[in-house]
Design an enzyme around this catalytic site. Structure first.
Site, mmCIF file in Angstrom:
data_model
loop_
_atom_site.group_PDB
_atom_site.id
_atom_site.type_symbol
_atom_site.label_atom_id
_atom_site.label_comp_id
_atom_site.label_asym_id
_atom_site.label_seq_id
_atom_site.Cartn_x
_atom_site.Cartn_y
_atom_site.Cartn_z
ATOM 1 N N PRO A 146 0.770 -1.234 0.000
ATOM 2 C CA PRO A 146 0.000 0.000 0.000
ATOM 3 C C PRO A 146 0.808 1.295 0.000
ATOM 4 O O PRO A 146 1.141 1.834 1.041
ATOM 5 C CB PRO A 146 -0.843 -0.096 1.283
ATOM 6 C CG PRO A 146 -0.231 -1.183 2.100
ATOM 7 C CD PRO A 146 0.866 -1.792 1.339
ATOM 8 N N GLU A 147 1.093 1.800 -1.167
ATOM 9 C CA GLU A 147 1.531 3.180 -1.317
ATOM 10 C C GLU A 147 0.353 3.897 -1.978
ATOM 11 O O GLU A 147 -0.691 3.290 -2.191
ATOM 12 C CB GLU A 147 2.813 3.248 -2.165
ATOM 13 C CG GLU A 147 3.956 2.456 -1.544
ATOM 14 C CD GLU A 147 5.283 2.599 -2.261
ATOM 15 O OE1 GLU A 147 5.511 3.661 -2.873
ATOM 16 O OE2 GLU A 147 6.090 1.663 -2.213
ATOM 17 N N LYS A 174 -2.191 8.218 1.578
ATOM 18 C CA LYS A 174 -2.384 6.781 1.753
ATOM 19 C C LYS A 174 -3.562 6.472 2.670
ATOM 20 O O LYS A 174 -3.753 5.328 3.086
ATOM 21 C CB LYS A 174 -1.106 6.145 2.316
ATOM 22 C CG LYS A 174 0.123 6.338 1.421
ATOM 23 C CD LYS A 174 1.373 5.783 2.083
ATOM 24 C CE LYS A 174 2.623 6.299 1.390
ATOM 25 N NZ LYS A 174 3.850 5.966 2.146
ATOM 26 N N ARG A 227 0.263 -7.691 9.659
ATOM 27 C CA ARG A 227 1.148 -7.039 10.633
ATOM 28 C C ARG A 227 0.403 -6.098 11.567
ATOM 29 O O ARG A 227 0.977 -5.595 12.518
ATOM 30 C CB ARG A 227 2.272 -6.314 9.891
ATOM 31 C CG ARG A 227 3.209 -7.279 9.219
ATOM 32 C CD ARG A 227 4.325 -6.563 8.506
ATOM 33 N NE ARG A 227 5.261 -5.946 9.425
ATOM 34 C CZ ARG A 227 6.293 -5.218 9.027
ATOM 35 N NH1 ARG A 227 6.500 -5.012 7.741
ATOM 36 N NH2 ARG A 227 7.109 -4.692 9.902
ATOM 37 N N ARG A 262 15.365 2.871 6.141
ATOM 38 C CA ARG A 262 14.612 2.266 5.033
ATOM 39 C C ARG A 262 15.568 2.018 3.876
ATOM 40 O O ARG A 262 16.496 2.802 3.641
ATOM 41 C CB ARG A 262 13.485 3.195 4.548
ATOM 42 C CG ARG A 262 12.562 3.717 5.652
ATOM 43 C CD ARG A 262 11.745 2.634 6.322
ATOM 44 N NE ARG A 262 10.859 1.914 5.432
ATOM 45 C CZ ARG A 262 9.641 2.330 5.101
ATOM 46 N NH1 ARG A 262 9.155 3.468 5.561
ATOM 47 N NH2 ARG A 262 8.872 1.612 4.311
#
Ligand SMILES: [Zn+2]
Length: 282
Positions: free
Chosen positions: A2-3, A60, A116, A272
């Site tokens: 999901p971006e 988002k 998650r 990241r």
DNA sequence: CGCCTGCCCTGCAGGC
DNA sequence: TGCCTGCAGGGCAGGC
């Protein structure tokens, strides 16, 4: 997944429920293991009998609007996705269902699966409350906006907090451009042929414009390449196939650059991963 | 207010 | 076979 582009495709899929009346928003048994859902079934019961008027996207985030004042703010986190499934039951192959929505006059249900558990599905009293919520309020221009907001982008890059940083470190900042995530960060820089380690203040105006255009191209290409799977409403069922094929650098460390044959490398920026070609990206 | 550090979670691949 | 580590597409709360 999901971006911004994936969230946009999710929105397009969920639009089939606009105009539909809620039979129930059910927090699954599994969801009750987690604090953010535990004991909250009752407050979701206020949506029984209400109609979804519009599901919109900001960056988002998805904002679920209804035919009364309350609003649901929904974020997919890292692993969240909506599955549109036939019948009233959650299929057994769905391992982490957190929310199930049943609609009137609708044979399909919507299931929010989130392994998650970083996703959000939170009620706000009014739309204004959502707009005032700082992470929403501070969102930058949307990266999928057409035309791409080059001027706003350039202006924000001039801010003190950004100017002295590496460009690869700030593209994830949702207050800069909303909707860019870690894949499209690397991909946009690759398309723009800009090295992620370059300091923002050292970027020439034409490079900034090239980067803006590249962001726009990359994000739209992502939406388009997911288009076919959306038609069948299986976007979120795990077959991401087509979206990944055109990646130039993301997760390709050790592989050869398609353009020059040089080895793609991985670095870490703000904890990241960033992937790029040292030869192509200057 | 802005910025930084932890923290929230599960699953998977690879090394031993 | 199992156990350990690092890694994964994101953002929040809390401290300063
Ligand atoms: Zn190259």
């Amino acid at each position: 997944m999901p971006e911004g582009p994936e969230v946009e495709c999710t929105r397009l899929s969920l639009r089939r429920f606009e105009g539909k009346k809620i039979v129930k928003i059910e927090l699954t048994k599994l969801s009750q293991k987690y604090k953010k859902y535990e004991g909250k079934q009752k407050i979701f019961d206020v949506f029984i009998g209400k109609t979804i008027t519009e599901i919109e996207r900001k960056g988002k985030f998805l904002i679920w609007n209804f035919d009364f004042s309350k609003v649901i703010l929904n974020h997919l986190g890292m692993s969240g996705h909506w599955i549109i499934s036939e019948g009233a039951d959650v299929p057994t192959h769905i391992i982490h269902p957190k929310i199930k929505i049943l609609f009137k006059n609708e044979s399909k249900i919507a299931i929010f699966e989130d392994a998650r558990n970083f996703g959000q599905f939170r009620i706000y009293d009014t739309y204004q409350d959502v707009i005032n919520y700082l992470p929403i309020k501070k969102l930058g221009s949307d990266g999928l906006k057409v035309p791409f907001p080059q001027e706003a982008f350039a202006e924000k890059l001039k801010l003190k907090k950004n100017a002295n940083k590496e460009i690869g470190r700030i593209l994830l900042d949702q207050t800069l451009i909303a909707g860019i995530g870690n894949i499209y960060k690397s991909e946009s820089l690759a398309l723009a042929k800009i090295n992620p380690l370059r300091l923002v203040k050292k970027l020439k105006p034409e490079e900034i414009e090239r980067l803006g255009s590249s962001i726009s191209i990359v994000l739209h290409k992502a939406v388009d390449s997911m288009g076919s799977s959306i038609q069948s409403f299986r976007t979120s069922t795990g077959e991401e196939g087509s979206a990944q094929k055109w990646h130039k650098v993301y997760a390709k460390a050790g592989f050869d650059c398609d353009s020059c044959g040089n080895e793609i490398i991985r670095i870490v920026q703000d904890k990241r991963s960033t992937f790029y070609c040292e030869k192509c990206q200057v």
